[in-house]
Design a protein around this motif. Structure first.
Motif, PDB file in Angstrom:
ATOM      1  N   LEU A  42     -15.484  -2.142  -2.320  1.00  0.00           N
ATOM      2  CA  LEU A  42     -14.776  -2.413  -1.102  1.00  0.00           C
ATOM      3  C   LEU A  42     -13.883  -3.715  -1.160  1.00  0.00           C
ATOM      4  N   ASP A  43     -14.483  -4.575  -1.660  1.00  0.00           N
ATOM      5  CA  ASP A  43     -13.528  -5.933  -1.795  1.00  0.00           C
ATOM      6  C   ASP A  43     -12.381  -5.764  -2.615  1.00  0.00           C
ATOM      7  N   LEU A  44     -12.507  -4.983  -3.599  1.00  0.00           N
ATOM      8  CA  LEU A  44     -11.478  -4.738  -4.559  1.00  0.00           C
ATOM      9  C   LEU A  44     -10.468  -3.854  -3.609  1.00  0.00           C
ATOM     10  N   LEU A  45     -10.676  -2.970  -2.920  1.00  0.00           N
ATOM     11  CA  LEU A  45      -9.927  -2.053  -2.255  1.00  0.00           C
ATOM     12  C   LEU A  45      -9.013  -2.633  -1.239  1.00  0.00           C
ATOM     13  N   THR A  46      -9.761  -3.943  -0.741  1.00  0.00           N
ATOM     14  CA  THR A  46      -9.108  -4.736   0.472  1.00  0.00           C
ATOM     15  C   THR A  46      -8.395  -5.790  -0.233  1.00  0.00           C
ATOM     16  N   THR A  47      -8.375  -5.935  -1.679  1.00  0.00           N
ATOM     17  CA  THR A  47      -7.633  -6.941  -2.090  1.00  0.00           C
ATOM     18  C   THR A  47      -6.148  -6.443  -2.269  1.00  0.00           C
ATOM     19  N   TYR A  48      -5.277  -6.804  -1.348  1.00  0.00           N
ATOM     20  CA  TYR A  48      -4.148  -6.292  -1.229  1.00  0.00           C
ATOM     21  C   TYR A  48      -3.046  -7.054  -2.209  1.00  0.00           C
ATOM     22  N   PRO A  49      -1.628  -6.163  -2.606  1.00  0.00           N
ATOM     23  CA  PRO A  49      -0.987  -6.876  -3.250  1.00  0.00           C
ATOM     24  C   PRO A  49      -0.343  -8.069  -2.360  1.00  0.00           C
ATOM     25  N   ARG A  50      -0.129  -9.231  -3.045  1.00  0.00           N
ATOM     26  CA  ARG A  50       0.489 -10.254  -2.248  1.00  0.00           C
ATOM     27  C   ARG A  50       1.921 -10.089  -2.076  1.00  0.00           C
ATOM     28  N   ARG A 153       9.205   2.584  -9.232  1.00  0.00           N
ATOM     29  CA  ARG A 153      10.152   2.033  -8.299  1.00  0.00           C
ATOM     30  C   ARG A 153       9.667   0.560  -7.636  1.00  0.00           C
ATOM     31  N   ILE A 154       8.311   0.735  -7.344  1.00  0.00           N
ATOM     32  CA  ILE A 154       7.962  -0.375  -6.523  1.00  0.00           C
ATOM     33  C   ILE A 154       6.682  -0.954  -7.498  1.00  0.00           C
ATOM     34  N   ILE A 155       6.872  -2.355  -7.538  1.00  0.00           N
ATOM     35  CA  ILE A 155       5.768  -3.068  -8.285  1.00  0.00           C
ATOM     36  C   ILE A 155       4.953  -3.757  -7.305  1.00  0.00           C
ATOM     37  N   SER A 156       3.589  -3.695  -7.152  1.00  0.00           N
ATOM     38  CA  SER A 156       2.653  -4.227  -6.526  1.00  0.00           C
ATOM     39  C   SER A 156       2.067  -5.557  -7.385  1.00  0.00           C
ATOM     40  N   LEU A 157       2.388  -6.721  -6.591  1.00  0.00           N
ATOM     41  CA  LEU A 157       1.700  -7.888  -7.380  1.00  0.00           C
ATOM     42  C   LEU A 157       0.629  -8.260  -6.741  1.00  0.00           C
ATOM     43  N   TYR A 158      -0.461  -8.558  -7.695  1.00  0.00           N
ATOM     44  CA  TYR A 158      -1.779  -8.859  -7.005  1.00  0.00           C
ATOM     45  C   TYR A 158      -2.067 -10.257  -7.658  1.00  0.00           C
TER      46      TYR A 158
END
Ligand code: ADP
Ligand code: MG
Length: 728
Positions: A42-50, A153-158
């Protein structure tokens, strides 16, 4: 359980090792994640891209023009560093980056570590302003994001880490693996479908996918809204449940609201109440007459007249035979309140009780009201005497610091508690008040804020309180003009200050008086006193040598302080040089100038309070803020004060500058669940979340039908919160 949609509670039960790629990693990696608070799926899934980077906005180096704000994705060809010759010398790192269309020079000043971050061959996003130097395009100090060789097209940055090495791509791949595991069963929707539909929200499953793996920028916004709403709703549900739980379980005191004491007090005031004061006193009295303990927040700008309202509430307790307490956050503030309240009540007598008179000797007679002060400075002997008088009920009103709700202090029957400056008063302290009333009843509580806070922030931070607002200043106030005198940073600047002292002398010549507040020395009373003494010396020997100056600081005895204030009030002093002790309670309408030295050291709220010490009479008043404004925040604070005298507007600025974390943190002990939601940007959604929270509790007071929502409060806001809500 193993086949329906997957709840957050179930996801919280899976350790990170449930993700094969993570299980294969060295423990140091999982330790690092744990440090970030990521311990379950759950923690992982709610670690959102900044951040998300939209590559459709990407430009080619060849097409860049000077002055463009642009983003390029390029590969480092060369990088080197050297020291510049200027004084002081700087480290200059220069990289040559290319994207196939051309090359761009990128400069970093004083960021020596960039050389290690960007070895040749590294691909990165560079975002910044383009300029030209010697005919070549370049960017200086751009924002850099490492993206590896990602396409799409879209890059998510964690979040990333250097040691152990965890890249944004790593995190992304783990998140994707976790999402993939949920694909078949999907993620459960905890909200009733009609509410999801009415608010036009995305389903939670869709939102999680959309935020982690968006296909368009619109996906991100839709997803963010839903996930942010969840955050806001959890906080609001917790607050609404807390409010309901307190109402249900706590036994309150039904106060006598028709007695004569409050009426006497109000009649004896030198002025009529404002409409707002009348309205708010009515709201409070209605609460006090009811069976549930009051939990009310009183908001009102500086000078709105909160003290009178507070005293009316306290006297309502006294007129029914109970006691009242007023709590301030510091000793100095407690003393100020004590002096102020005692002055307001000086001639007030408690009416005799004719009926009781026949039973108890002496009770039929009028008696003076007894107000006492309790702080850490109260001597042990006095403390003992006071304790006895509180126990027997001889003391009607007690004013003090937190010391007064500690368990050693036993009241005969504490009826109403007023708490000034709520920021430092938390849930635990509130709990400590339970059972201090007669026969185990909970006293009524009025929390006063000296600084208004924005409405949505109030809803979130004080969402378990009812709110009264004093939105009207007493008549006859003159607006205060505020000027910022910018001094040279880090040194005395008599030239810049000269107009300030000229103005002080001119006002004194015209019969007015002035305050000078000395530089704040955080964390040390002693140094602060010294700074006040030095300021006094400097002014007496210099700019204000022909005026009568007095000194006021927190280390003086109450007696000396009172004597100095009295002399100032009698106009035997022209200028009062003081520390922040004058922040509250000081009330001299003839004072028209407030000078705050080193003003950028003070917070917005404090400056606003200090400024509120002038503008209390019919004469025009001025507040001089003297300071360098050396930091962007300091500058923004001072500019805001010059721009407006509206406390609510200033509160918004303050929230902007200090960030929401600080606000929430003070009350939620760092369990700030607002990752995506912003109290400012999403204020409409704060309101909607609050409405939904009330609606759900209305439909089902214990939320038995919404067990997932209840368990999520525990998961995100902490088990303590959930326990409290479920237990009571
Ligand atoms: P606050 O605590 O809200 O900053 P105070 O209670 O200290 O404000 O009141 C500020 C000043 O206004 C005090 O001098 C008080 O006596 C005066 N005051 C309060 N209510 C009224 C009123 N209705 N009309 C005129 N003056 C008032
Ligand atoms: Mg006040």
């Amino acid at each position: 359980m193993a086949d329906g949609p997957i709840t957050y509670a179930e996801l919280a039960g899976y350790p990170l090792t449930a993700i094969a790629a993570l299980a294969a990693k060295a423990p140091a990696v999982r330790d690092k994640l744990a440090e970030w608070g990521i311990e379950s799926v759950l923690d992982l899934l709610t670690t959102y891209p900044r951040r998300h980077i939209d590559r459709s906005k990407e430009r080619t180096i060849r097409d860049l023009l000077p002055d463009d704000q642009a983003m390029v994705v390029a590969t480092v060809a060369r990088i080197s560093s050297r020291r510049t010759r200027g004084r002081p010398p700087k480290v200059l790192v220069t990289a040559e980056v290319g994207d196939g269309s051309g090359f761009l020079r990128v400069n970093f000043f004083n960021q020596g570590w960039r050389e290690r971050q960007l070895p040749p061959g590294t691909q990165a996003v560079f975002f910044g302003k383009v300029d030209t130097f010697q005919g070549r395009k370049q960017m200086s100090n751009p924002v850099v994001d490492l993206i590896g060789d990602q396409t799409g097209r879209i890059i998510s940055l964690y979040p990333q880490s250097d040691k152990p090495r965890i890249s944004s791509l790593d995190v992304e791949s783990w998140v994707h693996a976790a999402l993939a595991k949920t694909r078949k069963r999907t993620i459960a929707e905890p909200l009733p479908p009609d509410i999801v539909k009415r608010l036009g929200l995305a389903h939670r499953d869709e939102a999680l996918w959309g935020f982690h793996r968006p296909e368009t920028m619109r996906d991100i916004e839709v997803a963010r809204r839903r996930l942010a709403f969840d955050e806001l709703l959890r906080v609001q549900l917790a607050l609404v449940l807390r409010k309901r739980a307190l109402e249900r379980t706590a036994k309150g005191i039904v106060h006598d609201t028709s007695g004569e004491l409050v009426a006497r007090f109000l009649d004896a005031l030198a002025f009529p109440l404002t409409g707002a004061q009348r309205r708010v006193i009515d709201e409070i009295v209605a609460d006090l007459g009811g069976p549930h303990p009051m939990h009310r927040l009183l908001q009102g700008d500086v000078g709105a007249g909160k003290t009178v309202v507070a005293v009316a509430a306290l006297l309502t307790a006294v007129q029914g035979g109970h006691q009242g307490a007023l709590m301030a956050p510091t000793e100095v503030l407690a003393e100020q309140h004590f002096l102020g309240v005692r002055a307001l009540l000086a001639d007030l007598r408690v009416p005799g009780d004719a009926e009781a008179g026949s039973l108890f000797e002496g009770m039929a007679e009028e008696r003076p009201l007894r107000v006492e002060l309790l702080t850490n400075r109260t001597t042990a002997a006095n403390r003992r005497k006071l304790a006895e008088a509180l126990r027997t009920g001889e003391v009607d009103l007690l004013i003090g610091t937190h010391a007064l709700i500690e368990d050693a202090v036993a009241f005969r029957s504490l009826g109403v508690v007023v708490i000034d400056e709520q920021h430092r008063f938390g849930v635990e302290q509130r709990a400590a008040l339970r059972d201090k009333g007669a026969e185990g009843a909970t006293p009524d509580v009025l929390v006063m804020t000296a600084t208004p806070i924005p409405r949505t922030a109030a809803m979130t931070v004080y969402g378990d309180l009812d709110v009264s607002i004093l939105d009207e200043l007493p008549p006859g106030r003159t607006p205060i003009e505020t000027r910022w005198v910018q001094t040279a940073a880090g040194e005395d600047d008599p030239e810049a200050e000269a107009p300030v002292w000229d103005h002080v002398r001119a006002e004194v010549a015209a019969g007015r008086q002035a305050y000078v507040v000395c530089p704040l020395v955080e964390g040390s009373d002693k140094l602060e006193v010294r700074s006040a003494e030095e300021t006094l010396e400097r002014l007496t020997g210099g700019e204000l040598h022909d005026l009568r100056l007095g000194l006021l600081h927190g280390r003086m005895s109450s007696f000396d302080k009172e004597a100095t204030m009295a002399a100032f009030r009698r106009r035997e002093l022209d200028v009062l040089v003081a520390t922040t002790v004058i922040e509250v309670g000081v009330d001299v309408p003839n004072a028209t100038v407030m000078v705050v030295l080193d003003a950028d050291r003070f917070g917005i709220a404090q400056l606003h309070q200090l400024r509120g010490r002038v503008g209390r009479g019919a004469h025009e008043s001025t507040c001089w803020l003297v300071g360098a404004g050396a930091t962007p925040d300091g500058e923004a604070r001072l500019e805001a004060l010059v721009r407006t005298t509206d406390g609510f507007e200033l509160a918004e600025v303050d929230l902007d500058l200090r960030g929401e974390g600080t606000l929430m943190g003070e009350r939620q002990k760092g369990r700030n669940d607002l990752q995506l939601a912003s109290l400012r940007r999403d204020w409409e959604w704060v309101v909607k979340a609050r409405e939904v929270a009330f609606e759900l509790v209305e439909r089902d007071p214990d939320l038995h039908r919404f067990p997932e929502l209840v368990s999520e409060i525990g998961l995100f806001l902490g088990e303590d919160e959930a326990d409290f809500l479920l237990k009571s």
